[in-house]
Design a protein around this motif. Structure first.
Motif, PDB file in Angstrom:
ATOM      1  N   UNK A   1       0.846  -1.203   0.000  1.00 50.52           N
ATOM      2  CA  UNK A   1       0.000   0.000   0.000  1.00 50.52           C
ATOM      3  C   UNK A   1       0.875   1.244   0.000  1.00 50.52           C
TER       4      UNK A   1
ATOM      5  N   UNK B   1       0.682   5.610  -0.316  1.00 48.04           N
ATOM      6  CA  UNK B   1      -0.182   6.780  -0.156  1.00 48.04           C
ATOM      7  C   UNK B   1       0.593   8.044  -0.516  1.00 48.04           C
TER       8      UNK B   1
ATOM      9  N   UNK C   1       0.337  12.250   0.201  1.00 52.18           N
ATOM     10  CA  UNK C   1      -0.262  13.304   1.004  1.00 52.18           C
ATOM     11  C   UNK C   1       0.383  14.633   0.604  1.00 52.18           C
TER      12      UNK C   1
ATOM     13  N   UNK D   1      -4.634  13.822   2.728  1.00 55.44           N
ATOM     14  CA  UNK D   1      -4.613  12.677   1.823  1.00 55.44           C
ATOM     15  C   UNK D   1      -4.901  13.099   0.387  1.00 55.44           C
TER      16      UNK D   1
ATOM     17  N   UNK E   1      -4.269   6.815  -2.989  1.00 57.59           N
ATOM     18  CA  UNK E   1      -3.501   5.651  -2.561  1.00 57.59           C
ATOM     19  C   UNK E   1      -3.619   4.497  -3.540  1.00 57.59           C
TER      20      UNK E   1
ATOM     21  N   UNK F   1      -8.288   5.013  -4.584  1.00 58.73           N
ATOM     22  CA  UNK F   1      -9.050   6.173  -4.130  1.00 58.73           C
ATOM     23  C   UNK F   1      -8.282   7.455  -4.415  1.00 58.73           C
TER      24      UNK F   1
ATOM     25  N   UNK G   1       4.238  14.326   0.452  1.00 61.55           N
ATOM     26  CA  UNK G   1       4.725  13.201   1.247  1.00 61.55           C
ATOM     27  C   UNK G   1       4.187  11.887   0.702  1.00 61.55           C
TER      28      UNK G   1
ATOM     29  N   UNK H   1      -3.532  -3.453   5.278  1.00 60.42           N
ATOM     30  CA  UNK H   1      -4.572  -2.441   5.418  1.00 60.42           C
ATOM     31  C   UNK H   1      -4.767  -2.095   6.886  1.00 60.42           C
ATOM     32  N   UNK H   2      -4.865  -0.803   7.178  1.00 55.18           N
ATOM     33  CA  UNK H   2      -5.079  -0.350   8.536  1.00 55.18           C
ATOM     34  C   UNK H   2      -3.839  -0.305   9.391  1.00 55.18           C
ATOM     35  N   UNK H   3      -2.733  -0.724   8.819  1.00 55.65           N
ATOM     36  CA  UNK H   3      -1.478  -0.762   9.570  1.00 55.65           C
ATOM     37  C   UNK H   3      -0.862   0.632   9.649  1.00 55.65           C
ATOM     38  N   UNK H   4       0.166   0.756  10.483  1.00 59.22           N
ATOM     39  CA  UNK H   4       0.879   2.040  10.557  1.00 59.22           C
ATOM     40  C   UNK H   4       1.470   2.387   9.198  1.00 59.22           C
ATOM     41  N   UNK H   5       1.484   3.660   8.901  1.00 55.87           N
ATOM     42  CA  UNK H   5       2.085   4.116   7.654  1.00 55.87           C
ATOM     43  C   UNK H   5       3.414   4.783   7.975  1.00 55.87           C
ATOM     44  N   UNK H   6       4.396   4.537   7.114  1.00 54.65           N
ATOM     45  CA  UNK H   6       5.732   5.084   7.296  1.00 54.65           C
ATOM     46  C   UNK H   6       5.993   6.057   6.159  1.00 54.65           C
ATOM     47  N   UNK H   7       6.449   7.229   6.545  1.00 51.43           N
ATOM     48  CA  UNK H   7       6.580   8.321   5.589  1.00 51.43           C
ATOM     49  C   UNK H   7       8.004   8.466   5.061  1.00 51.43           C
ATOM     50  N   UNK H   8       8.088   8.914   3.814  1.00 51.41           N
ATOM     51  CA  UNK H   8       9.347   9.337   3.251  1.00 51.41           C
ATOM     52  C   UNK H   8       9.647  10.773   3.661  1.00 51.41           C
TER      53      UNK H   8
END
Lengths: 111, 113
Positions: B31, B33, B35, B45, B48, B56, B91, B98-105
């Motif tokens: 997944x 995303x 932002x 958002x 994704x 979406x 970002x 799905x629903x897990x923590x998201x890690x950003x660049x």
């Protein structure tokens, strides 16, 4: 009305103080909750997930009240290195699990 | 470094030009995303992907914006005919399930002059 509301602060506290941040969310379908930390001009970094029973990670304690749609973060013995913006984040299943962020609460811990 | 990477880190462009940003997620994350964050606001958002499928899009993603993830690995975000209001930090984040923590660049900071 914004989906995630936070007091923007700033919170200016002396080193060693205990500070609490509160956050409310409007969508009762929210399923996952997080606190992210963001330093100036950097990306958000996951601080901790928030579980229904509440959870603790060292000096940080997070709590969730689904009935009141309220999330909190408590920082004990705050350190200058805790100075950052703290973002309350909720994750809604029916919007693709995209994260909805609050505007963030700014914290400055002075030595 | 096995985190999320983004390129370029900074982009200055003139109004009306097209720009493209790249995101490489954590390798096993399916997944991805996008932002956008402006000063004093939390990230908002945009869109994704699950693998290569764009599932979406936010209403913030106008027709001038397009995103792709052709092989389910890296993703690109293109902005056509940039406007000054497009100036922001873009970002990218990834998650394993799905629903897990998201890690950003680290983000791409766009300035449109």
């Amino acid at each position: 009305r914004k989906e995630v509301e936070q007091d923007p602060g700033p919170f200016n506290v002396p080193e060693g103080a205990t500070v609490a941040f509160n956050c409310t969310y409007s969508n009762s379908a929210s399923q996952s909750f997080f606190w992210y930390r963001q330093d100036c001009r950097k990306e958000p970094k996951l601080l901790m997930s928030v579980y229904s029973s509440g959870n603790e990670d060292g000096r940080f304690t997070a709590q969730l009240n689904k009935a009141s749609q309220y999330v909190s973060l408590l920082i004990r013995d705050s350190q200058p290195s805790d100075s950052a913006t703290y973002l309350c984040v909720v994750n809604i299943a029916n919007s693709g699990y995209a994260l909805n962020f609050g505007k963030g609460t700014s914290l400055l811990v002075t030595p | 470094d096995t985190g999320v990477s983004q390129n370029p880190r900074h982009k200055i462009t003139k109004r009306g030009q097209n720009v493209t940003f790249r995101c490489d997620p954590i390798s096993e994350h399916n997944r991805l995303y996008w932002y956008r964050q402006t000063l004093g606001q939390g990230p908002e958002f945009l869109t994704y992907f699950q693998n290569e499928a764009q599932l979406e899009k936010s209403r913030l993603l106008s027709d001038r914006f397009s995103a792709e993830r052709p092989k389910g690995s890296f993703s690109t975000l293109e902005i056509q005919r940039t406007e000054q209001g497009d100036s922001a930090m873009y970002l990218c984040a990834s998650s394993l399930v799905v629903g897990d923590e998201q890690y950003f660049g680290p983000g791409t900071r766009l300035t449109v002059t």
